[in-house]
Write a protein that holds these residues in place. Structure first.
Motif, PDB file in Angstrom:
ATOM      1  N   UNK A 196     -18.610 -14.140  -8.025  1.00  0.00           N
ATOM      2  CA  UNK A 196     -18.405 -13.436  -7.156  1.00  0.00           C
ATOM      3  C   UNK A 196     -19.275 -11.751  -7.146  1.00  0.00           C
ATOM      4  N   UNK A 197     -20.340 -12.161  -7.317  1.00  0.00           N
ATOM      5  CA  UNK A 197     -20.741 -10.639  -8.188  1.00  0.00           C
ATOM      6  C   UNK A 197     -22.157 -11.038  -7.709  1.00  0.00           C
ATOM      7  N   UNK A 198     -22.832  -9.412  -7.274  1.00  0.00           N
ATOM      8  CA  UNK A 198     -24.548  -9.597  -7.211  1.00  0.00           C
ATOM      9  C   UNK A 198     -25.137  -9.545  -8.656  1.00  0.00           C
ATOM     10  N   UNK A 210     -27.619 -14.676  -7.670  1.00  0.00           N
ATOM     11  CA  UNK A 210     -26.084 -15.369  -7.647  1.00  0.00           C
ATOM     12  C   UNK A 210     -25.635 -13.886  -6.295  1.00  0.00           C
ATOM     13  N   UNK A 211     -24.717 -14.174  -5.514  1.00  0.00           N
ATOM     14  CA  UNK A 211     -24.441 -12.827  -5.110  1.00  0.00           C
ATOM     15  C   UNK A 211     -22.525 -13.036  -4.830  1.00  0.00           C
ATOM     16  N   UNK A 212     -22.393 -12.007  -3.986  1.00  0.00           N
ATOM     17  CA  UNK A 212     -21.031 -11.350  -2.996  1.00  0.00           C
ATOM     18  C   UNK A 212     -20.355 -12.801  -2.472  1.00  0.00           C
ATOM     19  N   UNK A 234     -18.031  -6.018  -0.202  1.00  0.00           N
ATOM     20  CA  UNK A 234     -17.952  -6.000   1.387  1.00  0.00           C
ATOM     21  C   UNK A 234     -19.183  -7.758   0.766  1.00  0.00           C
ATOM     22  N   UNK A 235     -18.560  -8.537   1.359  1.00  0.00           N
ATOM     23  CA  UNK A 235     -18.858 -10.212   1.190  1.00  0.00           C
ATOM     24  C   UNK A 235     -20.648  -9.826   1.781  1.00  0.00           C
ATOM     25  N   UNK A 236     -21.511 -11.294   1.230  1.00  0.00           N
ATOM     26  CA  UNK A 236     -22.785 -10.825   1.764  1.00  0.00           C
ATOM     27  C   UNK A 236     -23.333 -12.213   1.601  1.00  0.00           C
ATOM     28  N   UNK A 237     -24.418 -12.990   2.426  1.00  0.00           N
ATOM     29  CA  UNK A 237     -25.313 -13.901   2.643  1.00  0.00           C
ATOM     30  C   UNK A 237     -26.475 -13.556   1.945  1.00  0.00           C
ATOM     31  N   UNK A 238     -27.307 -14.397   0.983  1.00  0.00           N
ATOM     32  CA  UNK A 238     -28.297 -14.214   0.454  1.00  0.00           C
ATOM     33  C   UNK A 238     -30.131 -14.509   1.786  1.00  0.00           C
ATOM     34  N   UNK A 239     -30.813 -14.166   2.123  1.00  0.00           N
ATOM     35  CA  UNK A 239     -31.631 -15.225   2.709  1.00  0.00           C
ATOM     36  C   UNK A 239     -32.990 -14.790   1.767  1.00  0.00           C
ATOM     37  N   UNK A 240     -33.347 -16.250   1.661  1.00  0.00           N
ATOM     38  CA  UNK A 240     -33.586 -16.322   0.555  1.00  0.00           C
ATOM     39  C   UNK A 240     -36.093 -17.449   1.401  1.00  0.00           C
ATOM     40  N   UNK A 241     -36.172 -16.298   1.228  1.00  0.00           N
ATOM     41  CA  UNK A 241     -38.008 -16.186   1.055  1.00  0.00           C
ATOM     42  C   UNK A 241     -38.752 -17.136   1.168  1.00  0.00           C
TER      43      UNK A 241
END
Ligand SMILES: [Fe+2]
Length: 278
Positions: A196-198, A210-212, A234-241
């Protein structure tokens, strides 16, 4: 290739809250944001702790919220989940021949390998002999295909420096590392959840991140031995390119409501004057 990494949704039955938060409302917002801006993603992967207590009603609520998602979705188990309940609620999610929620997607950028580190009754992760053999076979398959590999799992196989979380990381990480070792050069990235952490860095030469989570976070605290402080960062999602020579990960605070403005035409900056080439 574009992937969305999202983790630790911690769903509870519809209408219930968790630590005062509403996991369903947050994921609904994430799904809407992904559909609006990243409907072209090849995959959305949620790296475990799909639910908080593993009840059927919580998984059913999760299925409802994920149903409008445009990209395909890959679900992994975390310590808060329940494997038999999950497989009953999500029969389309693939399992290996031993019934673990493990599978491989072969893509143009490599083999995406999804791992099951769930151990019933434990918050720590576990990767047994059967799962190790399966992973070894998948990595060997990637090698034979001349393909890179990407790993996705819930528990990190290394310590991150937060003692309460390190106590519940993947157990016997040396055994896991031994499976990875012959193929480490082939693994381009390891995505995980649980903390639960960036976080980003590397483990045995493999880039990791990892991310929140969606509902609640773990506060950054390198001093406490026993108390794991929750927070509502705040919550987050990651965009992986992913391209042939890059793995770029954008962490997106999709609920951010701060004012957006044109930086290059702001009255507080003379960007255009100073940088005529911009
Ligand atoms: Fe979690």
């Amino acid at each position: 290739m574009k992937l969305i990494h999202l983790t630790d949704t911690h769903f509870v039955p519809r209408g219930e809250t968790l630590y005062g938060g509403d996991p369903r409302a947050v994921l609904e917002a994430a799904v809407a944001d992904i559909n609006k801006h990243h409907s072209d993603a090849d995959l959305v992967c949620i790296t475990g702790d799909l639910t908080h207590w593993g009840e059927t009603e919580a998984f059913e609520s999760l299925a409802e919220v994920l149903s409008p998602l445009t990209p395909p979705v890959q679900l992994l188990l975390g310590n808060h989940d329940n494997r038999p309940v999950f497989t009953a609620c999500f029969p389309d999610q693939k399992c290996d021949e031993s019934g673990f929620v493990q599978s491989v997607r072969k893509t143009s950028q490599g083999h995406l390998i999804f791992l099951d580190t769930y151990l019933e009754g434990s918050h720590a992760g576990w990767f047994c002999d059967k799962r190790r053999v399966w992973l070894s076979e998948q990595l060997k398959g990637a090698e034979e295909a001349g393909a890179p590999a990407f790993l996705f799992m819930h528990h990190p196989p290394f310590k991150i420096g937060l003692a309460p979380l390190d106590k519940i990381s993947l157990q016997e990480p040396e055994a896991f590392a031994a499976v990875i070792a012959p193929y480490a050069d082939r693994i381009r990235h390891l995505f995980f959840g649980h903390i639960h952490r960036p976080l980003s860095g590397s483990w045995k030469g493999i880039p990791v991140s990892s991310l929140r989570g969606m509902n609640h976070q773990c506060w950054f605290d390198l001093e406490s031995e026993d108390i794991l402080s929750g927070s509502f960062e705040p919550p987050a999602y990651a965009v992986v390119l992913i391209a042939d020579d890059t793995v770029v990960i954008h962490t997106h605070d999709f609920l951010d409501g701060s004012k957006k403005f044109d930086i290059r035409n702001s009255p507080f900056d003379d960007w255009a004057v100073r940088y005529s080439h911009a």
